[in-house]
Scaffold this motif. Structure first.
Motif, PDB file in Angstrom:
ATOM      1  N   GLN A  57       0.826  -1.208   0.000  1.00  0.00           N
ATOM      2  CA  GLN A  57       0.000   0.000   0.000  1.00  0.00           C
ATOM      3  C   GLN A  57       0.863   1.262   0.000  1.00  0.00           C
ATOM      4  O   GLN A  57       0.532   2.244  -0.674  1.00  0.00           O
ATOM      5  CB  GLN A  57      -0.935  -0.018   1.205  1.00  0.00           C
ATOM      6  N   ARG A  76      -9.943  13.920  -2.922  1.00  0.00           N
ATOM      7  CA  ARG A  76     -11.333  13.537  -3.187  1.00  0.00           C
ATOM      8  C   ARG A  76     -11.447  12.035  -3.412  1.00  0.00           C
ATOM      9  O   ARG A  76     -12.445  11.412  -3.029  1.00  0.00           O
ATOM     10  CB  ARG A  76     -11.864  14.297  -4.403  1.00  0.00           C
ATOM     11  N   THR A  77     -10.434  11.445  -4.007  1.00  0.00           N
ATOM     12  CA  THR A  77     -10.467   9.996  -4.248  1.00  0.00           C
ATOM     13  C   THR A  77     -10.367   9.212  -2.951  1.00  0.00           C
ATOM     14  O   THR A  77     -11.032   8.183  -2.788  1.00  0.00           O
ATOM     15  CB  THR A  77      -9.304   9.596  -5.177  1.00  0.00           C
ATOM     16  N   LEU A  78      -9.561   9.712  -2.014  1.00  0.00           N
ATOM     17  CA  LEU A  78      -9.285   8.956  -0.793  1.00  0.00           C
ATOM     18  C   LEU A  78     -10.171   9.335   0.386  1.00  0.00           C
ATOM     19  O   LEU A  78     -10.268   8.573   1.350  1.00  0.00           O
ATOM     20  CB  LEU A  78      -7.822   9.159  -0.380  1.00  0.00           C
ATOM     21  N   GLU A  80     -13.283   9.450   1.124  1.00  0.00           N
ATOM     22  CA  GLU A  80     -14.423   8.620   1.522  1.00  0.00           C
ATOM     23  C   GLU A  80     -14.029   7.183   1.831  1.00  0.00           C
ATOM     24  O   GLU A  80     -14.882   6.368   2.159  1.00  0.00           O
ATOM     25  CB  GLU A  80     -15.486   8.635   0.421  1.00  0.00           C
ATOM     26  N   ARG A  81     -12.753   6.872   1.742  1.00  0.00           N
ATOM     27  CA  ARG A  81     -12.303   5.502   1.991  1.00  0.00           C
ATOM     28  C   ARG A  81     -11.785   5.348   3.415  1.00  0.00           C
ATOM     29  O   ARG A  81     -11.545   6.329   4.116  1.00  0.00           O
ATOM     30  CB  ARG A  81     -11.186   5.120   1.018  1.00  0.00           C
ATOM     31  N   SER A  82     -11.623   4.109   3.820  1.00  0.00           N
ATOM     32  CA  SER A  82     -10.948   3.808   5.081  1.00  0.00           C
ATOM     33  C   SER A  82      -9.464   3.633   4.773  1.00  0.00           C
ATOM     34  O   SER A  82      -9.063   2.651   4.166  1.00  0.00           O
ATOM     35  CB  SER A  82     -11.525   2.530   5.705  1.00  0.00           C
ATOM     36  N   ASN A  83      -8.666   4.617   5.160  1.00  0.00           N
ATOM     37  CA  ASN A  83      -7.264   4.655   4.757  1.00  0.00           C
ATOM     38  C   ASN A  83      -6.345   4.239   5.893  1.00  0.00           C
ATOM     39  O   ASN A  83      -6.671   4.396   7.075  1.00  0.00           O
ATOM     40  CB  ASN A  83      -6.902   6.076   4.310  1.00  0.00           C
ATOM     41  N   THR A  84      -5.189   3.729   5.517  1.00  0.00           N
ATOM     42  CA  THR A  84      -4.161   3.367   6.480  1.00  0.00           C
ATOM     43  C   THR A  84      -2.817   3.864   5.965  1.00  0.00           C
ATOM     44  O   THR A  84      -2.661   4.184   4.784  1.00  0.00           O
ATOM     45  CB  THR A  84      -4.081   1.842   6.688  1.00  0.00           C
ATOM     46  N   ALA A  87      -1.573   6.977   3.196  1.00  0.00           N
ATOM     47  CA  ALA A  87      -2.839   7.560   2.741  1.00  0.00           C
ATOM     48  C   ALA A  87      -3.583   8.205   3.903  1.00  0.00           C
ATOM     49  O   ALA A  87      -4.184   9.277   3.759  1.00  0.00           O
ATOM     50  CB  ALA A  87      -3.701   6.487   2.079  1.00  0.00           C
TER      51      ALA A  87
END
Length: 239
Positions: A57, A76-78, A80-84, A87
């Motif tokens: 990752q 904007r791409t990241l 709304e995600r669950s990031n680790t 990121a």
């Protein structure tokens, strides 16, 4: 000679036989060490998979980040995600950046401090996740031999009690108890050695990943610092 042969015949010297013939305390020690060994290998497998995934990752994010893509578009791409990992640090910094400018940030120093603090908090959380359960490996690695030694001492004491009760110090009487005692020591080492090796390896891996996060945070902080100067200096000059 016949009595010695009969005594030897009554003892099963296989591993299972030694376990079944051991006293209650030695059995509990052996069961605990088996459980610790299983837990060690479960952590080893989990960490091996999770660290490999984290490295992958990190590589993927750095490739996208340094590809020249707009920071706003990447955010904007990241968002709304669950990031680790990297990121998550990026999203935390960009979120603070956007909130501050939406509220009319005026001080570049204050804005920079808030962004750095947001990245530090996220980095500490990610580091804690990377290092989770490593303390279990350290505990098993340090305590395993001593727990096995405790079982050994109890087993030898039991052997001496058997000698005193039978008034017979022949090898046939002593050997089973000594074998049970040494089995506890061996199991302690079997549990401890992989735990120590795994702890050292994964601590190094966590340190490398943590260094990558720190390096990215410093580089990204410098990038945002330049953009802060570009945005706030014209505003301050106009005032």
């Amino acid at each position: 000679m016949e009595q010695v042969g009969m005594a030897a015949a009554t003892h099963d010297v296989s591993l299972w036989g030694l376990f079944m013939q051991a006293g209650l305390i030695v059995k509990l020690v052996m069961i605990g060490l088996v459980g610790a060994s299983v837990w060690t290998w479960a952590i080893v497998i989990d960490k091996y998979v999770s660290y490999a995934r984290a490295r992958r990752q990190f590589d993927q994010f750095e490739q996208v980040f340094w590809s020249g893509q707009s920071l706003e578009e990447l955010y904007r791409t990241l968002a709304e995600r669950s990031n680790t990992g990297l990121a998550a640090i990026f999203v935390a910094a960009m979120r603070e950046w956007k909130k501050s400018f939406e509220r009319g940030a005026r001080s570049p120093i204050g804005l920079q401090m808030r962004i750095d603090r947001a990245m530090d908090v996220t980095m500490a959380r990610e580091t804690e996740t990377l290092e989770s359960r490593l303390s279990s490996l350290a505990t098993i690695g340090s305590a395993g031999p001593f727990i096995g030694l405790f079982g050994t001492v109890v087993g030898i004491m039991t052997s001496f009690q058997a000698i005193a009760g039978s008034n017979n110090a022949s090898l046939a009487v002593v050997a089973p108890g000594i074998a049970e005692a040494l089995l506890a020591t061996a199991m302690g080492l079997i549990a401890a050695i992989p735990a120590v090796i795994a702890y050292n390896k994964f601590s190094g891996e966590a340190g490398k990943l943590g260094a990558r996060m720190e390096g990215f945070a410093d580089e990204f902080s410098a990038i945002l610092s330049r953009q802060i100067d570009e945005k706030l200096q014209p505003r301050q000059a106009a005032q």
